[in-house]
Design a protein around this motif. Structure first.
Motif, PDB file in Angstrom:
ATOM      1  N   LEU A  49       0.508  -1.324  -0.302  1.00 59.07           N
ATOM      2  CA  LEU A  49      -0.055  -0.017   0.029  1.00 59.07           C
ATOM      3  C   LEU A  49       0.945   1.529  -0.148  1.00 59.07           C
ATOM      4  N   ASN A  50       1.824   1.687   1.052  1.00 58.57           N
ATOM      5  CA  ASN A  50       2.832   2.889   1.283  1.00 58.57           C
ATOM      6  C   ASN A  50       3.701   2.669  -0.591  1.00 58.57           C
ATOM      7  N   GLY A  51       3.752   1.632  -1.113  1.00 59.94           N
ATOM      8  CA  GLY A  51       4.581   1.886  -2.413  1.00 59.94           C
ATOM      9  C   GLY A  51       4.043   2.364  -3.500  1.00 59.94           C
ATOM     10  N   PHE A  52       2.342   1.915  -2.909  1.00 59.69           N
ATOM     11  CA  PHE A  52       1.584   1.773  -4.563  1.00 59.69           C
ATOM     12  C   PHE A  52       0.950   4.087  -4.063  1.00 59.69           C
ATOM     13  N   VAL A  53       0.553   3.990  -3.118  1.00 57.32           N
ATOM     14  CA  VAL A  53       0.328   4.901  -2.904  1.00 57.32           C
ATOM     15  C   VAL A  53       1.501   6.319  -2.692  1.00 57.32           C
ATOM     16  N   GLY A  54       2.732   6.113  -2.622  1.00 59.79           N
ATOM     17  CA  GLY A  54       3.785   6.882  -2.487  1.00 59.79           C
ATOM     18  C   GLY A  54       3.428   8.168  -1.986  1.00 59.79           C
TER      19      GLY A  54
END
Length: 404
Positions: free
Chosen positions: A381-386
């Motif tokens: 999630l953290n990588g996707f939302v950025g």
């Protein structure tokens, strides 16, 4: 007063002909949207006036208004009708201005001009809000956050042979998501709750506190009074199985729905929730899924995941709603993943959704423990939302029956 933006809120795609003519002659730009379309839209166009059909229920109008507020839009609101003056009266009592036949152009133009001026004044006042006011507001929100955190469990009661882990990340200072884990039926059962109050911010946080308290108090009291109650229900294989804990579970959900719809329907808030009662000795799980995202039960031996679909509607929408019980069973090594829609609806900088398919790939990817699974999904999630702003509260819970 040219180019006044008017959004008509109505399930019907057409306006009364005389009203449409008056709006056109008054020099407005008119769009007609259903409440569902507005609530689902990624972003609404600029508007000054929200013109509401009297047939749209007031609680739905309030939900739409909050949706527009989230985007920083604060249109003036009018209700209109041709024949249903009883419905119109409900909106007037709620503070809306109104339009009624014969929809004379001069009258419509005057009402719209008044709305436009009020909207401009509101924008100006919001623009000149002082830093002192902002600081005071931020301090009050921080106090609210501290109080809200007090409603969440300090620690999670975890029976031998089980692992229970949670990730909780509000989108704002206060949140509408909540979770709870507590003992029931003379400490023989474990209550598990993950819920999502519609909307975000202060209003949702207040209802979060109310709903959490109602659920837990009713379940605990029912559990104390029904220690010997055993319910019979169909298991996953169709056989009848005895279930201890179903009575407090169902009493809590039905009682909470009844209280909210009798006392707070006007506020327009409701909650989706997954509320389960676990028997730690056997791995039996009885649950109510009230309109919530279906939790995913991942089997240790592989194979297709089990999706725990809704067994009733969201809580707080309709009186006398029917809620049924679902049943599942966790074998050694199985992991149950429970989440709110902040996971699947997380957005990347290009506005794309994280999505259910991506989430299921991660959940079924072979994590050894519930904590490992949460770390895997959270990192993705953290990588996707950025760099994008978190758009909704995110809550995830895993229940892992440790392999013997």
């Amino acid at each position: 007063m040219t180019q006044t933006g008017v959004l008509v809120l109505d399930d019907s795609p057409t306006l009364p002909p005389r009203l449409r003519q008056a709006l056109e002659e008054a020099g407005t730009t008119v769009q007609i949207r259903s409440p569902a379309d507005v609530l689902a839209a990624e972003r609404m166009p600029p508007l000054d006036v929200l013109l509401v059909s009297a047939e749209v229920p007031p609680n739905i109008v309030r939900a739409v208004a909050r949706r527009l507020d989230d985007e920083g839009r604060h249109p003036e609101m009018l209700a209109y009708t041709e024949t249903d003056f009883g419905a119109l009266e409900r909106h007037i009592r709620g503070g809306l201005d109104y339009l009624v036949p014969p929809f004379l152009t001069s009258l419509v133009r005057t009402r719209l001009r008044s709305c436009y001026v009020r909207a401009e004044l509101g924008r100006t006042l919001r623009h000149i809000e002082t830093q002192a006011d902002l600081h005071r507001y931020e301090r009050e929100l921080e106090i609210g956050r501290e109080i809200q955190l007090g409603f969440l469990p300090d620690s999670l009661p975890t029976p031998d042979g089980w692992g229970i882990d949670v990730r909780y990340r509000p989108a704002r200072t206060v949140a509408g998501d909540f979770y709870d884990v507590f003992e029931l039926v003379n400490r023989r059962r474990l209550g598990l709750v993950v819920a999502d109050v519609c909307d975000k911010g202060v209003g949702a946080a207040l209802f979060m506190a109310l709903i959490r308290s109602l659920l837990r108090h009713t379940a605990e009291q029912s559990g104390t009074q029904s220690l010997m109650a055993v319910d019979l229900m169909a298991g996953e294989d169709g056989r009848t199985v005895p279930v201890v804990g179903a009575t407090p579970l169902l009493n809590a959900v039905v009682g909470t729905n009844d209280y909210l719809t009798r006392n707070h329907l006007r506020q327009g808030y409701f909650a989706t929730m997954f509320f389960a009662v676990l028997d730690p000795l056997t791995g039996s799980l009885v649950y109510v899924n009230g309109g919530h995202n279906p939790p995913v039960l991942v089997r240790a031996g592989g194979g297709a995941p089990v999706v725990l679909e809704p067994t009733g509607p969201a809580v707080g929408v309709l009186r006398d709603s029917a809620f049924s019980l679902g049943h599942a069973h966790l074998d050694p090594g199985d992991v149950l993943f429970i989440y709110t829609d902040g996971v699947t609806e997380a957005r990347a900088p290009d506005r794309k959704f994280f999505g259910e398919e991506r989430m299921l790939d991660l959940v079924c990817g072979g994590a050894r423990t519930g904590a490992d699974l949460l770390q895997r999904v959270d990192s993705a999630l953290n990588g996707f939302v950025g760099t994008a702003e978190q758009s909704d509260d995110i809550t995830m819970m895993t229940v892992h029956r440790v392999a013997s």
